[in-house]
Motif scaffolding. Sequence first.
Motif, PDB file in Angstrom:
ATOM      1  N   HIS B  14      24.474  25.389  45.624  1.00  0.00           N
ATOM      2  CA  HIS B  14      23.975  26.033  44.717  1.00  0.00           C
ATOM      3  C   HIS B  14      24.187  27.935  44.192  1.00  0.00           C
ATOM      4  O   HIS B  14      23.969  28.042  45.155  1.00  0.00           O
ATOM      5  CB  HIS B  14      22.200  25.491  44.579  1.00  0.00           C
ATOM      6  CG  HIS B  14      22.128  24.075  44.872  1.00  0.00           C
ATOM      7  ND1 HIS B  14      22.087  23.400  43.955  1.00  0.00           N
ATOM      8  CD2 HIS B  14      21.284  23.572  46.099  1.00  0.00           C
ATOM      9  CE1 HIS B  14      21.748  22.125  44.571  1.00  0.00           C
ATOM     10  NE2 HIS B  14      21.558  22.326  45.467  1.00  0.00           N
ATOM     11  N   LEU B  15      25.462  27.010  42.904  1.00  0.00           N
ATOM     12  CA  LEU B  15      25.677  29.219  42.517  1.00  0.00           C
ATOM     13  C   LEU B  15      24.686  29.214  42.339  1.00  0.00           C
ATOM     14  O   LEU B  15      24.190  29.063  40.666  1.00  0.00           O
ATOM     15  CB  LEU B  15      26.646  28.821  42.666  1.00  0.00           C
ATOM     16  CG  LEU B  15      27.185  28.417  43.940  1.00  0.00           C
ATOM     17  CD1 LEU B  15      28.917  27.997  42.633  1.00  0.00           C
ATOM     18  CD2 LEU B  15      28.055  29.437  44.570  1.00  0.00           C
ATOM     19  N   THR B  16      24.027  30.624  41.987  1.00  0.00           N
ATOM     20  CA  THR B  16      23.227  31.476  40.683  1.00  0.00           C
ATOM     21  C   THR B  16      23.760  32.977  41.133  1.00  0.00           C
ATOM     22  O   THR B  16      24.274  32.999  42.356  1.00  0.00           O
ATOM     23  CB  THR B  16      22.129  31.951  40.945  1.00  0.00           C
ATOM     24  OG1 THR B  16      21.338  30.781  41.600  1.00  0.00           O
ATOM     25  CG2 THR B  16      21.321  32.636  39.966  1.00  0.00           C
ATOM     26  N   VAL B  18      24.402  36.234  38.445  1.00  0.00           N
ATOM     27  CA  VAL B  18      24.090  37.479  37.231  1.00  0.00           C
ATOM     28  C   VAL B  18      24.992  38.749  36.774  1.00  0.00           C
ATOM     29  O   VAL B  18      25.229  39.458  37.051  1.00  0.00           O
ATOM     30  CB  VAL B  18      22.837  38.196  37.097  1.00  0.00           C
ATOM     31  CG1 VAL B  18      22.146  38.989  36.497  1.00  0.00           C
ATOM     32  CG2 VAL B  18      21.539  37.196  38.327  1.00  0.00           C
ATOM     33  N   ASP B  20      25.586  41.028  33.158  1.00  0.00           N
ATOM     34  CA  ASP B  20      25.029  41.067  32.480  1.00  0.00           C
ATOM     35  C   ASP B  20      23.463  41.047  31.928  1.00  0.00           C
ATOM     36  O   ASP B  20      23.171  40.460  30.738  1.00  0.00           O
ATOM     37  CB  ASP B  20      25.757  41.243  30.922  1.00  0.00           C
ATOM     38  CG  ASP B  20      27.198  42.108  30.760  1.00  0.00           C
ATOM     39  OD1 ASP B  20      27.172  43.015  32.070  1.00  0.00           O
ATOM     40  OD2 ASP B  20      28.010  41.671  29.749  1.00  0.00           O
ATOM     41  N   GLY B  21      23.772  40.271  32.529  1.00  0.00           N
ATOM     42  CA  GLY B  21      21.512  39.984  32.619  1.00  0.00           C
ATOM     43  C   GLY B  21      21.648  38.391  32.372  1.00  0.00           C
ATOM     44  O   GLY B  21      20.295  37.983  31.747  1.00  0.00           O
ATOM     45  N   VAL B  23      21.667  35.121  33.170  1.00  0.00           N
ATOM     46  CA  VAL B  23      21.591  33.924  34.739  1.00  0.00           C
ATOM     47  C   VAL B  23      22.510  32.626  34.108  1.00  0.00           C
ATOM     48  O   VAL B  23      22.128  32.327  33.823  1.00  0.00           O
ATOM     49  CB  VAL B  23      20.295  33.919  35.201  1.00  0.00           C
ATOM     50  CG1 VAL B  23      20.021  32.642  36.709  1.00  0.00           C
ATOM     51  CG2 VAL B  23      19.211  35.008  35.097  1.00  0.00           C
ATOM     52  N   LYS B  25      23.958  29.101  36.497  1.00  0.00           N
ATOM     53  CA  LYS B  25      23.818  28.699  37.600  1.00  0.00           C
ATOM     54  C   LYS B  25      24.751  27.766  37.614  1.00  0.00           C
ATOM     55  O   LYS B  25      25.192  26.879  36.405  1.00  0.00           O
ATOM     56  CB  LYS B  25      22.355  28.156  37.496  1.00  0.00           C
ATOM     57  CG  LYS B  25      21.215  28.620  37.997  1.00  0.00           C
ATOM     58  CD  LYS B  25      19.882  28.194  38.201  1.00  0.00           C
ATOM     59  CE  LYS B  25      18.746  28.733  38.770  1.00  0.00           C
ATOM     60  NZ  LYS B  25      18.529  28.969  40.113  1.00  0.00           N
ATOM     61  N   ILE B  40      30.760  29.544  48.140  1.00  0.00           N
ATOM     62  CA  ILE B  40      29.671  30.827  47.705  1.00  0.00           C
ATOM     63  C   ILE B  40      30.439  32.017  47.559  1.00  0.00           C
ATOM     64  O   ILE B  40      29.890  32.832  47.447  1.00  0.00           O
ATOM     65  CB  ILE B  40      29.297  31.138  49.415  1.00  0.00           C
ATOM     66  CG1 ILE B  40      28.843  29.891  49.471  1.00  0.00           C
ATOM     67  CG2 ILE B  40      28.114  31.725  49.289  1.00  0.00           C
ATOM     68  CD1 ILE B  40      28.283  28.648  48.680  1.00  0.00           C
ATOM     69  N   GLN B  41      31.893  31.958  47.785  1.00  0.00           N
ATOM     70  CA  GLN B  41      32.110  33.252  47.758  1.00  0.00           C
ATOM     71  C   GLN B  41      32.941  33.616  46.567  1.00  0.00           C
ATOM     72  O   GLN B  41      33.811  34.563  46.076  1.00  0.00           O
ATOM     73  CB  GLN B  41      33.430  33.902  48.787  1.00  0.00           C
ATOM     74  CG  GLN B  41      34.774  32.703  48.810  1.00  0.00           C
ATOM     75  CD  GLN B  41      35.646  32.178  50.131  1.00  0.00           C
ATOM     76  OE1 GLN B  41      35.696  34.068  50.544  1.00  0.00           O
ATOM     77  NE2 GLN B  41      36.428  31.941  50.819  1.00  0.00           N
ATOM     78  N   PRO B  43      31.796  34.001  43.555  1.00  0.00           N
ATOM     79  CA  PRO B  43      31.746  34.565  41.609  1.00  0.00           C
ATOM     80  C   PRO B  43      32.265  35.281  41.177  1.00  0.00           C
ATOM     81  O   PRO B  43      33.213  36.088  42.540  1.00  0.00           O
ATOM     82  CB  PRO B  43      30.517  35.200  42.148  1.00  0.00           C
ATOM     83  CG  PRO B  43      30.060  34.510  43.265  1.00  0.00           C
ATOM     84  CD  PRO B  43      30.797  34.153  43.758  1.00  0.00           C
ATOM     85  N   ILE B  46      32.607  42.682  39.523  1.00  0.00           N
ATOM     86  CA  ILE B  46      32.176  43.285  38.497  1.00  0.00           C
ATOM     87  C   ILE B  46      33.625  44.139  38.291  1.00  0.00           C
ATOM     88  O   ILE B  46      33.686  43.882  36.855  1.00  0.00           O
ATOM     89  CB  ILE B  46      31.396  44.783  38.812  1.00  0.00           C
ATOM     90  CG1 ILE B  46      31.169  45.688  37.689  1.00  0.00           C
ATOM     91  CG2 ILE B  46      31.736  45.549  39.973  1.00  0.00           C
ATOM     92  CD1 ILE B  46      30.015  46.623  37.669  1.00  0.00           C
ATOM     93  N   THR B  47      34.575  43.571  39.350  1.00  0.00           N
ATOM     94  CA  THR B  47      35.592  44.683  38.800  1.00  0.00           C
ATOM     95  C   THR B  47      36.460  43.363  38.295  1.00  0.00           C
ATOM     96  O   THR B  47      37.736  43.767  36.701  1.00  0.00           O
ATOM     97  CB  THR B  47      36.626  44.925  40.589  1.00  0.00           C
ATOM     98  OG1 THR B  47      35.765  45.522  41.275  1.00  0.00           O
ATOM     99  CG2 THR B  47      37.761  45.392  40.103  1.00  0.00           C
ATOM    100  N   GLY B  87      42.338  42.874  41.008  1.00  0.00           N
ATOM    101  CA  GLY B  87      41.225  44.163  41.369  1.00  0.00           C
ATOM    102  C   GLY B  87      41.734  44.936  41.585  1.00  0.00           C
ATOM    103  O   GLY B  87      40.276  46.141  42.394  1.00  0.00           O
TER     104      GLY B  87
END
Lengths: 362, 171
Positions: B14-16, B18, B20-21, B23, B25, B40-41, B43, B46-47, B87
């Motif tokens: 289960h990946l969550t 965030v 820019d605010g 959420v 899933k 899991i790795q 997402p 930010i770069t 990046g």
Amino acid sequence: MSASDQVLCLAGSAPSWLDSGIDDSVVVSSRIRLARNLAETPFPAMLDPERRFELWRNAAERLRAEGLLPQAIYLHMSDLGELEREIIFERHLISREQLEQGRGSGVIASGDESISLMVNEEDHFRLQCYAASLNIYSAWERLDAFDTAFARLFDCAFSDRFGYLSCCPSNLGTGLRSSVMLHLPALSLLDEIRPVVNGLSKIGLAVRGMWGEGSDVAGHMYQVSNQITLGKVEVEMVKQLGHIVRELSDHEKNARERLLERHTSLIRDYVGRARGVLGNAYILSSKEAFDLLSALRLGIEAGLLRDIGRRAVDELFVLIQPAHLQASAGAVLNSAERDELRATRVRDLMETEEEKNGNNDE
Amino acid sequence: MICESCRNREATVHLTQVIDGNVKKLHLCEECADESGFDIQGPMSITDVLLGLGEDDASPDSDQGRDDVRKHCGICGLTLPQFRSKGRLGCPDCYASFEAEIIPLLDSMHHSTRHVGKVPAAAGRPESGSGEISALQSMLDEAVESENFEEAAVLRDKIAAIRATSESIGG
């Protein structure tokens, strides 16, 4: 003792730093990490294998010679099997990225695991310090001192304009990431967690699950950390995170009081059922165990359960993870076998705690 | 819960995240998570978001694209398109090589383009300013208020040490 024996030895108990510090019902632990790189040396991904290994060996030898880390353990990734790697990941000594690395990558940690140095992850060095509860400044102060001593041994890549140069621009400047692990069951149960998470991300803080980047939330444990590393003084960053975390902690305490006042039966039922299942289950998945332990922890903090100690519950959060379970069994277990062993461990603990603290549950 | 990819096996990953605010899933079974490499790795950092990964605005055929391909770090050889796609930089000198591209990135990422924090001893350590003392003092007040006396003691000692140093320098 070989590197893998040392890891298996660690797996017998929770990290000792977890057992220090003041009693804090919300904040479980504080962590500071610094990204550092050697001057005039390509970052690890661009280094040829021999130079990567040379860098690891040199780092390990110099730290050993200088004795910078007390009772240090030196764990070279290629000396570790899959299980040992998973164990040090579960203990937050290495990142998920480091888990996949081989020759030339590793971690050097103090005997109590409170200070450690990851070598050849994304950056040449990632220095990290852990402390129990909300001791974020103490963790910074310790790591700052370690970093200063470290910089006497290794010439770090630094520019006047950009500060400490890192592989990813998101770590540029101070290279500092401060993070705090919080237990937020009441905000979660009252469904008030989403606005909190949104608010935090608006002010530049990241919210993650227990195992950092990309991990989902289990057991109502949340990791809050700063994202901005450039343009502010370290102490200022640490202060800001500490301030926000204290506010967040007050929110949670307030939510716990509201839960107890307005939903008394509901919360007693929730805690009581968790206790019932944990004390009697023969099969427990990680997720179910973490969620029930979260309820138990809430019950203990709210004074509903007096015969179970919180420290014991916090230790279980570490010891019932898959690799730790397998280490304690001394065998590789499949998922079904792990779920059975996890249930046994939890039942044993409940029994021991009840005996130790007497059955004076109200 | 059923895996959102194969719609067949039980979803256990289960990946969550965030961004820019918001959420987001994602529920996957272990097989699909492994296959897609989106374990899991997975997402985006930010770069990645700021570099606009996944949008190929500079195709190698355009003039801009050709210039980008030629632009590289003289020390480690990393090219601008390589930096854009991953990046990540190749070596400390990349910051000088790609300064023009990096500065706007830093501005949106950190709202700053200049380091003001710790300096390695070799580069000469700046004096602790009064700003540091006031930050420490306010942390001390908060620590005392929340009865975290262990942390408070560390802060108190630090403030005393800074005051002693500045007095000995001043006097």
